[in-house]
Design a protein around this motif. Structure first.
Motif, PDB file in Angstrom:
ATOM      1  N   VAL A   1       0.803  -1.233   0.000  1.00  0.00           N
ATOM      2  CA  VAL A   1       0.000   0.000   0.000  1.00  0.00           C
ATOM      3  C   VAL A   1       0.832   1.278   0.000  1.00  0.00           C
ATOM      4  O   VAL A   1       0.460   2.271  -0.629  1.00  0.00           O
ATOM      5  CB  VAL A   1      -1.043  -0.032   1.161  1.00  0.00           C
ATOM      6  N   GLN A   2       1.977   1.271   0.682  1.00  0.00           N
ATOM      7  CA  GLN A   2       2.759   2.531   0.753  1.00  0.00           C
ATOM      8  C   GLN A   2       3.926   2.525  -0.227  1.00  0.00           C
ATOM      9  O   GLN A   2       4.867   3.273  -0.049  1.00  0.00           O
ATOM     10  CB  GLN A   2       3.230   2.798   2.195  1.00  0.00           C
ATOM     11  N   GLU A   3       3.834   1.670  -1.271  1.00  0.00           N
ATOM     12  CA  GLU A   3       4.921   1.559  -2.257  1.00  0.00           C
ATOM     13  C   GLU A   3       6.244   1.258  -1.561  1.00  0.00           C
ATOM     14  O   GLU A   3       7.191   2.056  -1.628  1.00  0.00           O
ATOM     15  CB  GLU A   3       5.055   2.850  -3.070  1.00  0.00           C
ATOM     16  N   PRO A   4       6.332   0.128  -0.849  1.00  0.00           N
ATOM     17  CA  PRO A   4       7.572  -0.138  -0.105  1.00  0.00           C
ATOM     18  C   PRO A   4       8.727  -0.477  -1.048  1.00  0.00           C
ATOM     19  O   PRO A   4       8.503  -0.954  -2.164  1.00  0.00           O
ATOM     20  CB  PRO A   4       7.204  -1.353   0.745  1.00  0.00           C
TER      21      PRO A   4
ATOM     22  N   ALA B   1       4.227   4.934  -9.074  1.00  0.00           N
ATOM     23  CA  ALA B   1       4.426   5.483  -7.735  1.00  0.00           C
ATOM     24  C   ALA B   1       3.795   6.855  -7.631  1.00  0.00           C
ATOM     25  O   ALA B   1       3.962   7.689  -8.502  1.00  0.00           O
ATOM     26  CB  ALA B   1       5.913   5.569  -7.436  1.00  0.00           C
TER      27      ALA B   1
ATOM     28  N   ILE C   1       2.917   9.546  -1.803  1.00  0.00           N
ATOM     29  CA  ILE C   1       3.042   8.404  -0.924  1.00  0.00           C
ATOM     30  C   ILE C   1       4.276   8.475  -0.015  1.00  0.00           C
ATOM     31  O   ILE C   1       4.212   8.146   1.155  1.00  0.00           O
ATOM     32  CB  ILE C   1       3.010   7.104  -1.756  1.00  0.00           C
ATOM     33  N   HIS C   2       5.382   8.922  -0.539  1.00  0.00           N
ATOM     34  CA  HIS C   2       6.595   8.956   0.284  1.00  0.00           C
ATOM     35  C   HIS C   2       6.973  10.371   0.719  1.00  0.00           C
ATOM     36  O   HIS C   2       8.075  10.604   1.170  1.00  0.00           O
ATOM     37  CB  HIS C   2       7.761   8.338  -0.478  1.00  0.00           C
TER      38      HIS C   2
ATOM     39  N   LYS D   1       3.878  -2.169   9.808  1.00  0.00           N
ATOM     40  CA  LYS D   1       3.778  -0.823   9.217  1.00  0.00           C
ATOM     41  C   LYS D   1       4.483   0.151  10.175  1.00  0.00           C
ATOM     42  O   LYS D   1       4.777  -0.213  11.316  1.00  0.00           O
ATOM     43  CB  LYS D   1       2.296  -0.425   9.069  1.00  0.00           C
TER      44      LYS D   1
END
Lengths: 286, 302
Positions: free
Chosen positions: A158-161, B3, B7-8, B105
């Motif tokens: 989900v968090q683009e790991p 991407a 998100i990051h 997480k």
């Protein structure tokens, strides 16, 4: 040189005996050192009880090591921050049964700091990736084993790991679902995502892993690039199509003349999984 | 799959209310969907049953008895809900392995515990608001009956005075303060239960130890008085008894601070400062239990 995805240094984990009247304990991991380079698919293999899952849990900060240290992209895995870069799918995952597939992804997305339109778009994208668009509004409690595994993989992503840790990702999944998951891992690898994979399905590991480590009783007994480890150094395989008996006889004569030896001769076979998938696809198309 | 730059984007925060809120909302929804509110039917039946029984007794004490029964029932139900709902949260997440996926997480264990507690607080607040709603309807009905029962032969001024006395003496600020204290007590019980579940190995153990702690909590004031002033009780406790009294005083919540509800049920008006003191003490208990639970939770092998 890029930063390794996982670094494990002299890791030991000893579980104390739950009974206060008995001494000693169980050494689950014994002085393990290991590096998983970024962008690789690494297979961690071993029989049950060999310490694979404990190693994974320590890397993810779920279990505290007795000694030694682990790092994720150079960040100590005891720090919560290191988990920004990790997605994890445990063996036989269960999720909150009362949530729908979409709500499940929203929940895990929020834990990773996603929100609003970006989260909604990400959830839709992952549901499509996992092939669960039609089940997005069904409660997870009613999902089949394969669907649970796929929603598990979606929440891990989900968090683009940058690193994906998968514990038996295809356990209990039918061959078609298993193939989907494997193809997904391959596509993730192509996008530069590192994968640490624990699996007992060795044929699958052989297909997708760059490097493997074999654990036994908590120790790493073999480690290296997969092709090097399983290749037979002094043999070469040659597969010929439409070869006549005369051509084969000629080849054998030349091999013998050169002082080499034909070790075996057989018709190549497609693997059972490929055959099964073809048959079931044909039956579906009819 | 592309991407998303959003998100990051954000740097990791040591404590994020967004993460806590996500876990709290999920816990709240879980408990609601598990139909924990069925107990409300029992509560409503008790109140209606008690009201019907009141019809046969002396009308002078009817309102007070309704308040007494209602606050008592709210207290019992809220403690039951707090302990039973909280006790299952952690074992269930461990058994289903959802805890692994959450803690894998970027979620700190403290955030997880705080989120779980906040979710239970939400359920308790909703349950007490619903119970208070039923309580107010029943009380409003009985107030109407009491006003109707004022004899017609009073002169209008005296009758108006009596009616005003009944009206102003029913829904008092102290009464709602009492409901607030019931909520605080249930939250303290939930925090205590959550702390116990952080080291307990089973749901049953958590439930039994939590109820035992709540019961012992009612004796803390006595234990503290004997420990601090044994001469006034005419005793000279040996060292082990002294140690035991100290342990009880320090380790268990003093549940008697919430006994103000009993005074309110008897019609006593309570000053706002007392409610503030009880709220402060409750916040202290909740913070300590959350921190101690966190320490146990860090040590726990998952």
């Amino acid at each position: 040189m890029s930063v390794p995805a996982i670094t494990i240094k002299n890791l030991t984990k000893r579980f104390t005996n739950p009974s206060v009247f008995s001494r000693g304990g169980i050494v689950a991991v014994d002085d393990l050192s290991l590096t998983v380079e970024a962008g690789h698919v690494y297979g961690l293999l071993g029989p049950n009880g060999s310490g694979k899952s404990t190693t994974m849990k320590i890397v993810l900060g779920l279990v505290t090591p007795t000694s030694g240290r682990t790092f994720i992209f150079d960040k100590d895995s005891r720090d919560v921050e290191s988990r920004e870069a990790v997605g994890f799918l445990p063996e036989n995952p269960y999720f909150y049964k009362f949530l729908t597939g979409e709500e499940t992804l929203h929940f895990y997305g929020k834990l990773c700091g996603l929100r609003g339109a970006a989260l909604a778009a990400r959830a839709r994208e992952l549901l499509a990736l996992a092939g669960l668009e039609d089940a997005a509004h069904r409660r997870v409690g009613g999902y089949s084993k394969g669907m649970l595994q796929r929603i598990g993989l979606a929440q891990a992503l989900v968090q683009e790991p940058r690193l994906l840790v998968l514990d038996e990702p295809t356990a209990g999944v039918d061959p078609a679902g298993s193939r989907q998951i494997r193809d997904l891992i391959v596509s993730l690898k192509q996008r530069g995502i590192t994968v640490l994979l624990c699996s007992h399905l060795l044929s699958q590991v052989q297909e997708i892993c760059d490097r493997i480590g074999i654990m036994h009783r908590g120790r790493l007994i073999r480690e290296g690039p997969l092709e090097e480890m399983i290749a037979i150094e002094n043999q070469t395989e040659l597969v010929v199509e439409n070869a006549t008996p005369e051509l084969l006889a000629d080849l054998k004569a030349r091999v013998a003349a050169a002082g080499a030896r034909v070790v075996g001769e057989a018709r190549p076979q497609q693997n059972l999984e490929r055959y099964f998938l073809d048959v079931t696809r044909d039956a579906r198309d009819e | 799959m592309t991407a998303d730059p959003a998100i990051h984007a954000a740097a990791h925060k040591l404590f994020s209310f967004t993460r806590v809120w996500a876990i709290a909302a999920n816990t709240f929804r879980d408990l609601v969907r598990q139909k924990v509110f069925y107990f409300m039917l029992v509560f409503a039946l008790i109140l209606i049953g008690a009201s019907l029984a009141l019809a046969s007794i002396n009308s002078r004490g009817q309102l007070q008895t309704v308040i007494d029964v209602s606050l008592g029932a709210m207290g019992v139900f809220s403690i039951l809900l707090a302990v039973l709902a909280t006790a299952m949260l952690l074992p269930k997440d461990i058994e289903d392995r959802t805890l692994y996926t959450i803690l894998a997480k970027p979620v700190a264990r403290f955030e997880y515990l705080a989120g779980k507690l906040l979710g239970v607080v939400g359920i308790l607040a909703l349950a007490i608001v619903l119970m208070a709603g039923v309580f107010c309807i029943v009380l409003w009905y009985w107030r109407g009956r009491e006003i109707a029962a004022i004899p017609f032969y009073y002169d209008p001024a005296e009758a108006a005075q009596r009616i005003e006395l009944v009206r102003s003496g029913t829904f008092t600020p102290s009464l709602f303060g009492g409901v607030f204290v019931v909520l605080l007590r249930s939250i303290v019980c939930a925090a205590l239960t959550l702390m116990i579940s952080c080291f307990a190995t089973s749901w049953l153990f958590t439930v039994i130890v939590s109820f035992a702690a709540v019961i012992i909590g009612h004796l803390v004031a006595i234990a503290r008085n004997v420990w601090q002033n044994p001469a006034s009780f005419g005793v000279d406790p040996p060292w082990y008894m002294d140690g035991f009294l100290r342990l009880v005083t320090v380790a268990f919540p003093d549940m008697q601070i919430f006994n103000i509800v009993d005074e309110i049920a008897l019609g006593t008006n309570v000053a706002p400062a007392i409610f503030a003191t009880i709220a402060g003490l409750s916040a202290g208990y909740i913070a300590v239990y959350l921190l101690v639970g966190y320490v146990f939770f860090i040590w726990r092998e998952l």
